[in-house]
Design a protein around this motif. Sequence first.
Motif, PDB file in Angstrom:
ATOM      1  N   LYS A 172       1.092  -4.059  -8.432  1.00  0.00           N
ATOM      2  CA  LYS A 172       2.100  -4.814  -8.487  1.00  0.00           C
ATOM      3  C   LYS A 172       2.647  -5.133  -9.863  1.00  0.00           C
ATOM      4  O   LYS A 172       2.826  -4.121 -10.654  1.00  0.00           O
ATOM      5  CB  LYS A 172       1.563  -6.225  -7.836  1.00  0.00           C
ATOM      6  CG  LYS A 172       1.050  -5.834  -6.021  1.00  0.00           C
ATOM      7  CD  LYS A 172       2.471  -5.686  -5.565  1.00  0.00           C
ATOM      8  CE  LYS A 172       3.753  -4.805  -5.517  1.00  0.00           C
ATOM      9  NZ  LYS A 172       3.224  -3.489  -5.021  1.00  0.00           N
ATOM     10  N   SER A 212       1.417 -12.510 -14.277  1.00  0.00           N
ATOM     11  CA  SER A 212       0.233 -13.255 -13.540  1.00  0.00           C
ATOM     12  C   SER A 212       0.325 -13.397 -12.135  1.00  0.00           C
ATOM     13  O   SER A 212       1.533 -13.279 -11.636  1.00  0.00           O
ATOM     14  CB  SER A 212      -0.167 -14.677 -14.222  1.00  0.00           C
ATOM     15  OG  SER A 212       1.148 -15.504 -13.905  1.00  0.00           O
ATOM     16  N   CYS A 213      -0.548 -13.754 -11.392  1.00  0.00           N
ATOM     17  CA  CYS A 213      -0.347 -13.637  -9.882  1.00  0.00           C
ATOM     18  C   CYS A 213       0.334 -14.765  -9.505  1.00  0.00           C
ATOM     19  O   CYS A 213       0.257 -15.988  -9.947  1.00  0.00           O
ATOM     20  CB  CYS A 213      -1.877 -13.824  -9.291  1.00  0.00           C
ATOM     21  SG  CYS A 213      -2.022 -14.405  -7.440  1.00  0.00           S
ATOM     22  N   GLU A 217      -1.814  -9.902 -11.683  1.00  0.00           N
ATOM     23  CA  GLU A 217      -1.434  -9.558 -10.250  1.00  0.00           C
ATOM     24  C   GLU A 217      -1.497  -8.031 -10.311  1.00  0.00           C
ATOM     25  O   GLU A 217      -0.756  -7.053 -10.397  1.00  0.00           O
ATOM     26  CB  GLU A 217      -0.049 -10.053  -9.704  1.00  0.00           C
ATOM     27  CG  GLU A 217       0.103  -9.728  -8.147  1.00  0.00           C
ATOM     28  CD  GLU A 217       1.420  -9.950  -7.995  1.00  0.00           C
ATOM     29  OE1 GLU A 217       2.450  -9.140  -8.031  1.00  0.00           O
ATOM     30  OE2 GLU A 217       1.638 -11.028  -7.358  1.00  0.00           O
ATOM     31  N   LEU A 222      -4.556  -9.531  -5.781  1.00  0.00           N
ATOM     32  CA  LEU A 222      -3.741 -10.299  -4.891  1.00  0.00           C
ATOM     33  C   LEU A 222      -4.247 -10.541  -3.432  1.00  0.00           C
ATOM     34  O   LEU A 222      -4.043 -11.503  -2.801  1.00  0.00           O
ATOM     35  CB  LEU A 222      -2.534  -9.350  -4.678  1.00  0.00           C
ATOM     36  CG  LEU A 222      -1.276 -10.161  -3.527  1.00  0.00           C
ATOM     37  CD1 LEU A 222      -1.062 -11.382  -4.204  1.00  0.00           C
ATOM     38  CD2 LEU A 222      -0.225  -8.859  -3.641  1.00  0.00           C
ATOM     39  N   CYS A 278      -7.565 -13.304  -5.475  1.00  0.00           N
ATOM     40  CA  CYS A 278      -6.994 -14.679  -5.550  1.00  0.00           C
ATOM     41  C   CYS A 278      -7.631 -15.691  -4.687  1.00  0.00           C
ATOM     42  O   CYS A 278      -7.880 -15.621  -3.618  1.00  0.00           O
ATOM     43  CB  CYS A 278      -5.519 -14.312  -5.026  1.00  0.00           C
ATOM     44  SG  CYS A 278      -4.504 -15.800  -5.101  1.00  0.00           S
ATOM     45  N   ARG A 307       3.415 -13.805  -0.704  1.00  0.00           N
ATOM     46  CA  ARG A 307       3.631 -13.605  -2.231  1.00  0.00           C
ATOM     47  C   ARG A 307       5.008 -13.255  -2.278  1.00  0.00           C
ATOM     48  O   ARG A 307       5.615 -13.731  -3.105  1.00  0.00           O
ATOM     49  CB  ARG A 307       2.858 -12.191  -2.352  1.00  0.00           C
ATOM     50  CG  ARG A 307       2.936 -11.753  -3.878  1.00  0.00           C
ATOM     51  CD  ARG A 307       3.808 -10.573  -4.105  1.00  0.00           C
ATOM     52  NE  ARG A 307       4.048 -10.113  -5.233  1.00  0.00           N
ATOM     53  CZ  ARG A 307       5.166  -9.597  -5.776  1.00  0.00           C
ATOM     54  NH1 ARG A 307       5.889  -9.186  -5.067  1.00  0.00           N
ATOM     55  NH2 ARG A 307       4.991  -9.194  -7.267  1.00  0.00           N
TER      56      ARG A 307
END
Length: 409
Positions: A104, A118-119, A127, A132, A136, A198
């Motif tokens: 991603k 970042s996620c 991320e 993910l 996470c 997401r």
Amino acid sequence: MVFQLIDQESFAWKTNIIKDLFDLEYAKAILSIHLPTTSRPNKLIWLQNPNGKFSIKSAYQLTTQILPPPPSQAKSVRKNFGSSGCQRKSKCLFGGLALTPYQKKDNLLKRININDPSCLLCGFEVETCCHLFFGCPVAKAIWHSSCWGFKADEQLIFACMDIIKLILDPSKALCPSEDQWLIPLNMALVLDEIWHLRNQVSFQEGQVDIPNSIKQINFKFHEFSTLLESEKPSFTTPVVFRWEPPPPGWIKLNVDAAVAESSSALAVVARDDKEIVSKAWSKTHHPCPPIVVEANAILWVAQLAIQERWSHIIIEVDAKRCFDPLSSKDVIPDWYIANSVYSILNLKVGFVQCCFRWVKRESNSTAHETAKLSLASRESFCFNKDNLPRVVHSAYLGDCLKPHPSFVA
């Protein structure tokens, strides 16, 4: 010149001269080329495609040296998820995970400048695919509450393919044994919900709502498991296929080939409507790719049938890529068996009736054992019903003793 490598009387390659002039690899490649019985116009062949036609995709892969994943993994993914009861969008997600480098923000970071890699769910780490779906804290909470106490942080996930392998072969869960087959479905729905959450945060300015995500997963699981219950895997004995006799007055010819690194062998078994072996032939052959050997075997059986003056024949093969262009004019043969296929079709007009039939390997066992015997002994044979070798005779008896299945067209 090329014509000097061909025997003009038998119209066959001069094997000894070719082996003297060329190294083993080139000699093998030349001898694998079937010389057509009738002249055909020259044409250009694109070697990167089996059908010999140029495509942008194959050219791109060739120039960039991008290779697909191992065939066994790709086929396994398509087979398992293609037949699953998951939503179509879930199958697309899994296909992306299995067949592409599905990263991603870290992947975008390599190509373009993005402000925050970042996620989107936790904001703690970059991320990546693995973070993910498994690293996470939000994903861990969803997993723990939705999948029989599954603990994401205990899984060894280092690449996208690890995720696919986990779903295809999940560990045993704390649920009744009869419900174990539903575990991949549940895991697939969890992955799909994490991805959906997401995208909501990214594109719709949504908020992370773990209880709602768990509720959605449970709803979908109940819906899909109810639909799939009628298709629940059964553990009954699989159907056994059997050789079937031809109509009266016909001869059925089963064809097969066996391949080793340094040689190959062809085999033909002829039987009448009383299931009696009229003849069985086998012969050694120079090394070729398996599909080329299969095509040569089918061509040989047509030549043998003409020699025996049989007028009504059925040729049974278990090589689908050879059978399809022989049975349908709309199917273009792979370029490396095209000459053999056209030669077979030219010989077909010499019979009153000639039919081609594809069968499973279980229905072709006698020819298969005959080819293996010839390959192991490096000898050519011609048998009849009274002098069949033990292994061939056993396969023949097995054909006769198995129960009849329904006819497969």
